[in-house]
Enzyme design. Structure first.
Site, mmCIF file in Angstrom:
data_model
loop_
_atom_site.group_PDB
_atom_site.id
_atom_site.type_symbol
_atom_site.label_atom_id
_atom_site.label_comp_id
_atom_site.label_asym_id
_atom_site.label_seq_id
_atom_site.Cartn_x
_atom_site.Cartn_y
_atom_site.Cartn_z
ATOM 1 N N HIS A 52 6.406 -5.891 -0.623
ATOM 2 C CA HIS A 52 7.650 -6.612 -0.973
ATOM 3 C C HIS A 52 8.389 -6.870 0.543
ATOM 4 O O HIS A 52 7.605 -7.287 1.310
ATOM 5 C CB HIS A 52 8.554 -5.652 -1.794
ATOM 6 N N HIS A 97 0.937 -14.282 -2.925
ATOM 7 C CA HIS A 97 2.186 -14.003 -3.755
ATOM 8 C C HIS A 97 2.029 -14.186 -5.002
ATOM 9 O O HIS A 97 1.189 -14.724 -5.671
ATOM 10 C CB HIS A 97 3.225 -15.351 -3.295
ATOM 11 N N ASP A 152 6.997 -13.690 4.646
ATOM 12 C CA ASP A 152 6.960 -12.446 5.579
ATOM 13 C C ASP A 152 5.780 -12.618 6.714
ATOM 14 O O ASP A 152 5.835 -11.819 7.531
ATOM 15 C CB ASP A 152 6.512 -11.175 4.732
HETATM 16 C C1 SDX Z 1 7.874 -10.710 -0.863
HETATM 17 O O1 SDX Z 1 8.270 -11.900 -5.518
HETATM 18 C C2 SDX Z 1 8.756 -12.350 -4.708
HETATM 19 O O2 SDX Z 1 9.301 -13.393 -4.777
HETATM 20 C C3 SDX Z 1 8.744 -11.503 -3.347
HETATM 21 C C4 SDX Z 1 9.183 -12.282 -2.403
HETATM 22 C C5 SDX Z 1 10.902 -12.538 -2.261
HETATM 23 O O3 SDX Z 1 11.391 -13.269 -1.810
HETATM 24 O O4 SDX Z 1 11.461 -11.612 -3.189
HETATM 25 O O5 SDX Z 1 8.781 -13.390 -2.134
HETATM 26 C C6 SDX Z 1 9.032 -11.484 -0.921
HETATM 27 O O6 SDX Z 1 7.530 -9.607 -1.320
HETATM 28 C C7 SDX Z 1 6.552 -11.472 -0.262
HETATM 29 C C8 SDX Z 1 5.081 -10.501 -0.447
HETATM 30 C C9 SDX Z 1 5.075 -9.839 0.672
HETATM 31 N N1 SDX Z 1 4.025 -8.999 0.412
HETATM 32 C C10 SDX Z 1 2.740 -8.825 1.216
HETATM 33 O O7 SDX Z 1 2.546 -9.754 2.168
HETATM 34 C C11 SDX Z 1 1.978 -8.150 0.907
HETATM 35 C C12 SDX Z 1 0.618 -8.483 0.859
HETATM 36 N N2 SDX Z 1 0.393 -9.362 -0.278
HETATM 37 C C13 SDX Z 1 0.034 -8.533 -1.579
HETATM 38 O O8 SDX Z 1 0.029 -7.272 -1.717
HETATM 39 C C14 SDX Z 1 0.067 -9.269 -2.938
HETATM 40 O O9 SDX Z 1 -0.514 -10.840 -2.373
HETATM 41 C C15 SDX Z 1 1.409 -9.426 -3.636
HETATM 42 C C16 SDX Z 1 1.690 -7.894 -3.613
HETATM 43 C C17 SDX Z 1 2.566 -10.265 -2.599
HETATM 44 C C18 SDX Z 1 1.169 -10.182 -4.737
HETATM 45 O O10 SDX Z 1 0.494 -9.328 -5.617
HETATM 46 P P1 SDX Z 1 -0.175 -9.768 -7.176
HETATM 47 O O11 SDX Z 1 0.369 -11.077 -7.398
HETATM 48 O O12 SDX Z 1 0.119 -8.699 -7.957
HETATM 49 O O13 SDX Z 1 -1.706 -10.188 -6.711
HETATM 50 P P2 SDX Z 1 -2.701 -9.050 -6.996
HETATM 51 O O14 SDX Z 1 -2.415 -7.710 -6.210
HETATM 52 O O15 SDX Z 1 -3.071 -9.049 -8.478
HETATM 53 O O16 SDX Z 1 -4.130 -9.890 -6.067
HETATM 54 C C19 SDX Z 1 -4.705 -10.678 -6.675
HETATM 55 C C20 SDX Z 1 -6.283 -10.782 -5.899
HETATM 56 C C21 SDX Z 1 -6.648 -9.152 -5.726
HETATM 57 O O17 SDX Z 1 -8.168 -9.593 -5.749
HETATM 58 P P3 SDX Z 1 -9.089 -9.088 -6.873
HETATM 59 O O18 SDX Z 1 -8.762 -7.738 -7.375
HETATM 60 O O19 SDX Z 1 -8.878 -9.988 -8.170
HETATM 61 O O20 SDX Z 1 -10.623 -9.251 -6.325
HETATM 62 O O21 SDX Z 1 -5.742 -11.211 -4.622
HETATM 63 C C22 SDX Z 1 -6.157 -10.104 -3.892
HETATM 64 C C23 SDX Z 1 -6.127 -8.820 -4.671
HETATM 65 O O22 SDX Z 1 -6.918 -7.888 -4.058
HETATM 66 N N3 SDX Z 1 -4.896 -10.182 -2.903
HETATM 67 C C24 SDX Z 1 -5.293 -10.009 -1.724
HETATM 68 C C25 SDX Z 1 -3.812 -9.919 -1.029
HETATM 69 N N4 SDX Z 1 -2.952 -10.203 -1.898
HETATM 70 C C26 SDX Z 1 -3.520 -10.532 -3.108
HETATM 71 N N5 SDX Z 1 -6.328 -9.699 -0.858
HETATM 72 C C27 SDX Z 1 -6.223 -9.639 0.570
HETATM 73 N N6 SDX Z 1 -4.778 -9.544 1.091
HETATM 74 C C28 SDX Z 1 -3.819 -9.884 0.400
HETATM 75 N N7 SDX Z 1 -2.540 -10.043 1.007
#
Ligand code: SDX
Length: 443
Positions: free
Chosen positions: A268, A307, A363
């Site tokens: 997050h 996201h 971010d």
């Molecule tokens: C914020 O919710 C909000 O609005 C949050 C926010 C706000 O203003 O409040 O926007 C602020 O928190 C932004 C997000 C910051 N976090 C990151 O940058 C961390 C890296 N991102 C992830 O961990 C992820 O993308 C999330 C947590 C942001 C979202 O996760 P989801 O929606 O639960 O997606 P998921 O984990 O189910 O992933 C779906 C697929 C997976 O692949 P498969 O298992 O289907 O093969 O996408 C892949 C994940 O492995 N994936 C990524 C990835 N994010 C998702 N693979 C590599 N790198 C990534 N960053």
């Protein structure tokens, strides 16, 4: 027009049910009537992480993840970033309308009058180790504020909610700056009410022996816009936490402390910190392919990418990317920007990311700007919390006033043991794996 209902046939009984559809949703409680026999448990909806569950109704933020749209109270984020200020945007988010001139002056005065903290708060912060993470200091100190304002527990009282909202928006920058000064062993800088909200924060962060701190207008504006972009974002993890804690009618300081704790996680609001660590670890564009390989092997996440809602470019990331160049005109270019831009270019040409609709989020670029402005990496999630306090308070107030809301208490799907009976200690056979591996599980 076709009936706004969902017809469900329970094939276990052959019974049909017509569930009303409102706002493109069915009520999960309408599923409870579906049961195999009288007296048997009714159906529940199972939705870990609430991926497809609306837990509330809200009028604060609107996001269209497919089209990369974000609006606060109906105003596009792009217009607010260009034309508004954080304090004006905070008014909009909290009150629901843009302020008139007189109302904004009153709001500005009300916030400014609450920037000081009780001297005991300063002593409280001094109790932390010099190397304490500022997010830990912020979380603890905001929670401690509930002991200074016990009347805050009257959450149903409008005037109390208003005063606590002003106090929290006013005091977050002060607590954040005190945490930073503590980590540097520097004397604390008290609020300068002549300065803007963001200018005052920069003064409390960076003022040294000069009589009056004068923020660079370009950096002051850039940070103010970053605060605007971080001010609210519908039902993200930390806002949901704010609502859940608020649903027990706990005071808003305790709720903000919990929300900030959720924000502090790397998935997050601490992702901005992790992005900069990742970019430093990469070190040069030549080493990007190695990182991409690790990500595609599932060994790590590409921080700042992806996201839950945006399946297109996060509109905030687009604006932040533009701000970076304005900041670098003053600070000099942060070399990390070249790595970030190349990383984005490579990722957006790679099917692994494209197929998963992973784009830069808020971010990905923000930390590069903060670092160029001389803000330490550990402070990045704290900056996020300063801005998001406006959204947390607005969402909390909606929760408190929502007559449909009760204390949050979801169901579960129980998959544990059936009933079993106590065995005295001397009746339990020794042997088997060590204590810290029994039972093989999470702890
Ligand atoms: C914020 O919710 C909000 O609005 C949050 C926010 C706000 O203003 O409040 O926007 C602020 O928190 C932004 C997000 C910051 N976090 C990151 O940058 C961390 C890296 N991102 C992830 O961990 C992820 O993308 C999330 C947590 C942001 C979202 O996760 P989801 O929606 O639960 O997606 P998921 O984990 O189910 O992933 C779906 C697929 C997976 O692949 P498969 O298992 O289907 O093969 O996408 C892949 C994940 O492995 N994936 C990524 C990835 N994010 C998702 N693979 C590599 N790198 C990534 N960053």
């Amino acid at each position: 027009m076709a009936s706004p209902t969902l017809t469900i046939t329970d094939n276990r009984t052959g019974k049909r049910y017509d569930l009303p559809i409102e706002h493109d949703a069915i009520r999960a409680t309408d599923l409870a009537q579906i049961r195999v026999a009288p007296g048997e448990p009714g159906l529940v909806s199972y939705d870990p992480a609430l991926i497809n569950t609306a837990a509330c109704k809200s009028k604060v933020s609107y996001i269209d993840g497919e089209r990369g749209i974000l609006r606060y109270r109906g105003y596009p984020i792009e217009e607010l970033a260009e034309k508004s200020s954080f304090l004006e945007t905070a008014y909009l988010i909290v009150k629901g309308e843009l302020p008139t001139t007189s109302h904004f002056k009153m709001w500005q005065r009300n916030i400014t009058m609450h920037t000081l903290v009780h001297e005991s708060v300063r002593h409280f912060i001094e109790g932390f180790r010099y190397d304490a993470h500022p997010m830990g200091i912020l979380i603890a100190t905001v929670g401690a504020l509930s002991t200074f304002y016990p009347e805050a527990k009257h959450v149903t009282d409008l005037e109390s909610r208003r005063v606590q909202t002003r106090r929290l928006i006013g005091k977050m920058p002060t607590i954040a700056a005190f945490a930073y000064r503590h980590s540097r062993g520097l004397p604390y800088v008290y609020p300068d009410n002549d300065l803007s909200y963001t200018g005052n924060f920069l003064s409390m962060m960076f003022k040294m022996t000069e009589l009056k701190y004068r923020p660079d207008p370009v950096l002051e504006r850039a940070l103010d816009v970053l605060f605007i972009l971080h001010a609210d974002h519908e039902q993200n993890c930390s806002t949901t936490t704010m609502r859940v804690i608020g649903s027990s009618l706990a005071d808003p300081y305790s709720a903000v402390a919990g929300a900030a704790a959720a924000l502090g996680g790397p998935r997050h609001g601490s992702a901005n910190e992790e992005v900069v660590h990742m970019l430093h670890e990469i070190g040069s564009a030549e080493r990007i392919p190695a990182l991409i390989k690790q990500v595609k092997a599932g060994e790590r996440r590409l921080m700042g990418f992806g996201h839950r809602v945006y399946k297109n470019y996060d509109p905030r990331a687009r604006i932040i990317k533009q701000i970076a160049h304005e900041v670098f005109e003053v600070t000099g270019k942060n070399p990390l920007i070249d790595i970030a831009l190349e990383l984005e270019r490579i990722a957006l040409e790679d099917n692994y990311f494209v197929s998963r609709r992973l784009y830069p989020n808020v971010d990905f670029y923000s930390g590069i700007i903060y670092e160029a402005m001389g803000l330490p990496v550990a402070m990045f999630p704290v900056l996020f919390a300063i801005a998001r306090t406006a959204g947390w308070m607005a969402q909390w107030a909606e929760l408190v006033l929502d007559e449909e809301q009760k204390i949050t208490r979801p169901k579960q799907l129980y998959l544990g043991y059936d009933e079993r009976h106590y065995v005295p200690l001397d009746g339990r056979a020794e042997g088997g794996p060590r204590e810290d591996a029994v039972p093989p599980g999470p702890l």
